[in-house]
Design a protein around this motif. Structure first.
Motif, mmCIF file in Angstrom:
data_model
loop_
_atom_site.group_PDB
_atom_site.id
_atom_site.type_symbol
_atom_site.label_atom_id
_atom_site.label_comp_id
_atom_site.label_asym_id
_atom_site.label_seq_id
_atom_site.Cartn_x
_atom_site.Cartn_y
_atom_site.Cartn_z
ATOM 1 N N ASP A 122 -12.809 -73.227 -17.997
ATOM 2 C CA ASP A 122 -14.024 -72.654 -17.907
ATOM 3 C C ASP A 122 -14.462 -72.536 -16.352
ATOM 4 O OD1 ASP A 122 -16.354 -71.500 -18.771
ATOM 5 O OD2 ASP A 122 -16.980 -73.475 -20.032
ATOM 6 N N CYS A 123 -15.700 -71.974 -16.163
ATOM 7 C CA CYS A 123 -16.255 -71.823 -14.706
ATOM 8 C C CYS A 123 -17.611 -71.766 -14.947
ATOM 9 C CB CYS A 123 -15.295 -70.688 -14.288
ATOM 10 S SG CYS A 123 -15.714 -69.035 -14.829
ATOM 11 N N TRP A 146 -12.490 -75.167 -13.872
ATOM 12 C CA TRP A 146 -11.956 -76.437 -14.376
ATOM 13 C C TRP A 146 -11.295 -76.087 -15.910
ATOM 14 C CZ3 TRP A 146 -17.311 -75.179 -14.524
ATOM 15 C CH2 TRP A 146 -17.918 -75.184 -15.880
ATOM 16 N N CYS A 147 -10.645 -77.367 -16.116
ATOM 17 C CA CYS A 147 -9.744 -77.456 -17.280
ATOM 18 C C CYS A 147 -10.350 -78.429 -18.252
ATOM 19 C CB CYS A 147 -8.186 -77.693 -16.944
ATOM 20 S SG CYS A 147 -7.212 -77.991 -18.501
ATOM 21 N N GLU A 148 -10.829 -78.073 -19.279
ATOM 22 C CA GLU A 148 -11.365 -79.003 -20.069
ATOM 23 C C GLU A 148 -10.465 -80.047 -20.686
ATOM 24 O OE1 GLU A 148 -14.368 -79.481 -20.897
ATOM 25 O OE2 GLU A 148 -15.678 -77.586 -20.479
ATOM 26 N N ASP A 149 -9.356 -79.782 -20.634
ATOM 27 C CA ASP A 149 -8.151 -80.615 -21.211
ATOM 28 C C ASP A 149 -7.694 -81.648 -20.351
ATOM 29 O OD1 ASP A 149 -7.811 -79.095 -23.687
ATOM 30 O OD2 ASP A 149 -6.285 -77.862 -22.693
ATOM 31 N N CYS A 150 -7.413 -81.417 -18.946
ATOM 32 C CA CYS A 150 -6.879 -82.236 -18.272
ATOM 33 C C CYS A 150 -7.871 -82.835 -17.260
ATOM 34 C CB CYS A 150 -5.553 -81.869 -17.388
ATOM 35 S SG CYS A 150 -5.743 -80.664 -16.298
ATOM 36 N N LYS A 151 -9.162 -81.977 -17.189
ATOM 37 C CA LYS A 151 -10.353 -82.492 -16.278
ATOM 38 C C LYS A 151 -9.929 -82.165 -14.741
ATOM 39 C CE LYS A 151 -12.918 -83.646 -19.677
ATOM 40 N NZ LYS A 151 -13.463 -82.360 -20.401
ATOM 41 N N HIS A 152 -9.057 -81.440 -14.354
ATOM 42 C CA HIS A 152 -8.706 -80.912 -12.812
ATOM 43 C C HIS A 152 -9.688 -79.678 -12.795
ATOM 44 C CE1 HIS A 152 -5.119 -83.380 -12.921
ATOM 45 N NE2 HIS A 152 -5.403 -83.406 -11.578
ATOM 46 N N ALA A 153 -10.075 -79.709 -11.506
ATOM 47 C CA ALA A 153 -11.104 -78.628 -11.096
ATOM 48 C C ALA A 153 -10.758 -77.971 -9.747
ATOM 49 C CB ALA A 153 -12.535 -79.104 -11.261
ATOM 50 N N CYS A 154 -11.424 -77.098 -9.463
ATOM 51 C CA CYS A 154 -11.435 -76.379 -8.030
ATOM 52 C C CYS A 154 -13.001 -76.155 -7.616
ATOM 53 C CB CYS A 154 -10.783 -75.120 -8.017
ATOM 54 S SG CYS A 154 -10.376 -74.416 -6.594
ATOM 55 N N CYS A 184 -4.756 -73.285 -16.990
ATOM 56 C CA CYS A 184 -4.688 -74.571 -16.018
ATOM 57 C C CYS A 184 -3.403 -74.515 -15.344
ATOM 58 C CB CYS A 184 -5.091 -75.686 -16.623
ATOM 59 S SG CYS A 184 -5.302 -77.098 -15.595
ATOM 60 N N PRO A 185 -3.544 -74.530 -13.979
ATOM 61 C CA PRO A 185 -2.226 -74.585 -13.202
ATOM 62 C C PRO A 185 -1.723 -75.824 -13.233
ATOM 63 C CG PRO A 185 -4.226 -74.316 -11.776
ATOM 64 C CD PRO A 185 -4.755 -74.259 -13.062
ATOM 65 N N HIS A 186 -2.614 -76.929 -13.493
ATOM 66 C CA HIS A 186 -2.246 -78.325 -13.675
ATOM 67 C C HIS A 186 -1.235 -78.649 -15.005
ATOM 68 C CE1 HIS A 186 -3.686 -80.087 -9.994
ATOM 69 N NE2 HIS A 186 -4.704 -79.118 -10.197
ATOM 70 N N CYS A 187 -1.953 -78.217 -16.177
ATOM 71 C CA CYS A 187 -1.351 -78.903 -17.327
ATOM 72 C C CYS A 187 -1.088 -77.667 -18.268
ATOM 73 C CB CYS A 187 -2.410 -79.685 -18.268
ATOM 74 S SG CYS A 187 -3.733 -78.632 -18.957
ATOM 75 N N GLY A 188 -1.325 -76.174 -18.061
ATOM 76 C CA GLY A 188 -0.846 -75.487 -18.765
ATOM 77 C C GLY A 188 -1.897 -74.926 -19.796
ATOM 78 N N LEU A 194 -14.736 -84.592 -13.568
ATOM 79 C CA LEU A 194 -13.765 -83.723 -13.002
ATOM 80 C C LEU A 194 -13.063 -84.247 -11.828
ATOM 81 C CD1 LEU A 194 -15.632 -80.276 -13.435
ATOM 82 C CD2 LEU A 194 -13.827 -81.294 -15.016
ATOM 83 N N VAL A 195 -11.710 -83.796 -11.810
ATOM 84 C CA VAL A 195 -10.732 -84.156 -10.765
ATOM 85 C C VAL A 195 -10.789 -83.025 -9.821
ATOM 86 C CG1 VAL A 195 -8.629 -85.280 -9.918
ATOM 87 C CG2 VAL A 195 -9.648 -86.003 -11.814
ATOM 88 N N TYR A 196 -11.273 -82.919 -8.640
ATOM 89 C CA TYR A 196 -11.218 -81.977 -7.692
ATOM 90 C C TYR A 196 -9.911 -81.695 -7.010
ATOM 91 C CZ TYR A 196 -15.750 -80.358 -9.176
ATOM 92 O OH TYR A 196 -16.688 -80.048 -9.876
ATOM 93 N N SER A 197 -9.204 -80.644 -6.976
ATOM 94 C CA SER A 197 -7.875 -80.516 -6.126
ATOM 95 C C SER A 197 -8.005 -79.421 -5.159
ATOM 96 C CB SER A 197 -6.773 -80.806 -6.736
ATOM 97 O OG SER A 197 -6.750 -79.826 -7.954
#
Length: 78
Positions: A28-29, A46-54, A19-23, A75-78
Protein backbone atom coordinates in the motif's frame (compact mmCIF):
# COMPACT_ATOMS: atom_id res chain seq x y z
CA UNK A 1 16.54 2.10 -3.47
CA UNK A 2 14.89 -1.32 -3.56
CA UNK A 3 11.39 0.19 -3.73
CA UNK A 4 12.13 2.01 -7.01
CA UNK A 5 10.03 -0.33 -9.19
CA UNK A 6 7.12 0.15 -6.79
CA UNK A 7 7.44 3.93 -7.02
CA UNK A 8 7.59 3.71 -10.83
CA UNK A 9 4.39 1.63 -10.85
CA UNK A 10 2.60 4.20 -8.68
CA UNK A 11 3.88 7.06 -10.85
CA UNK A 12 2.38 5.36 -13.92
CA UNK A 13 -1.03 5.08 -12.20
CA UNK A 14 -0.82 1.47 -11.09
CA UNK A 15 -0.82 -0.29 -7.74
CA UNK A 16 2.45 -0.46 -5.76
CA UNK A 17 3.21 -4.03 -6.88
CA UNK A 18 4.98 -6.80 -4.99
CA UNK A 19 7.12 -6.18 -1.92
CA UNK A 20 10.84 -6.20 -2.75
CA UNK A 21 11.56 -7.82 0.65
CA UNK A 22 9.14 -10.73 0.92
CA UNK A 23 7.47 -10.83 -2.49
CA UNK A 24 4.04 -10.28 -0.92
CA UNK A 25 1.33 -8.59 -2.92
CA UNK A 26 -0.32 -6.78 0.01
CA UNK A 27 1.45 -3.46 -0.50
CA UNK A 28 0.00 0.00 0.00
CA UNK A 29 1.05 3.63 -0.18
CA UNK A 30 0.08 7.11 0.89
CA UNK A 31 1.32 10.59 0.00
CA UNK A 32 0.96 14.00 1.64
CA UNK A 33 1.17 17.42 0.00
CA UNK A 34 3.21 19.97 1.95
CA UNK A 35 3.56 22.75 -0.66
CA UNK A 36 0.14 22.91 -2.37
CA UNK A 37 1.06 25.45 -5.07
CA UNK A 38 3.76 23.06 -6.38
CA UNK A 39 2.13 19.78 -5.20
CA UNK A 40 5.37 18.89 -3.41
CA UNK A 41 5.34 16.54 -0.47
CA UNK A 42 6.35 13.11 0.78
CA UNK A 43 5.08 9.57 0.76
CA UNK A 44 5.38 6.07 2.13
CA UNK A 45 5.16 2.67 0.42
CA UNK A 46 4.83 -0.41 2.63
CA UNK A 47 4.08 -4.11 2.76
CA UNK A 48 1.20 -5.24 4.96
CA UNK A 49 2.72 -8.75 5.19
CA UNK A 50 6.32 -8.16 6.35
CA UNK A 51 5.93 -4.50 7.49
CA UNK A 52 8.93 -3.24 5.49
CA UNK A 53 8.51 0.28 4.15
CA UNK A 54 10.12 3.13 2.26
CA UNK A 55 9.76 6.85 2.94
CA UNK A 56 10.07 9.20 -0.03
CA UNK A 57 10.71 12.86 0.69
CA UNK A 58 10.56 15.79 -1.74
CA UNK A 59 8.32 14.22 -4.33
CA UNK A 60 5.78 15.79 -6.65
CA UNK A 61 2.46 14.34 -5.52
CA UNK A 62 0.81 13.69 -8.84
CA UNK A 63 -2.97 13.66 -9.35
CA UNK A 64 -4.20 10.14 -8.69
CA UNK A 65 -1.68 9.40 -5.94
CA UNK A 66 -3.37 8.06 -2.81
CA UNK A 67 -3.41 10.77 -0.13
CA UNK A 68 -4.71 11.07 3.40
CA UNK A 69 -4.10 7.45 4.42
CA UNK A 70 -2.02 6.86 7.55
CA UNK A 71 0.63 4.12 7.37
CA UNK A 72 0.19 1.37 9.98
CA UNK A 73 2.21 1.25 13.20
CA UNK A 74 5.36 -0.85 13.44
CA UNK A 75 6.77 -0.40 9.95
CA UNK A 76 10.48 -1.08 9.38
CA UNK A 77 11.89 1.57 7.06
CA UNK A 78 14.74 0.58 4.78
Amino acid sequence: MIWLKNLEAITHGGPPGKCPHCGGSHTDCSFSVVVPEKRLGYGDIWCEDCKHACHISRIEVLPGFRTGHTPPEGLVYS
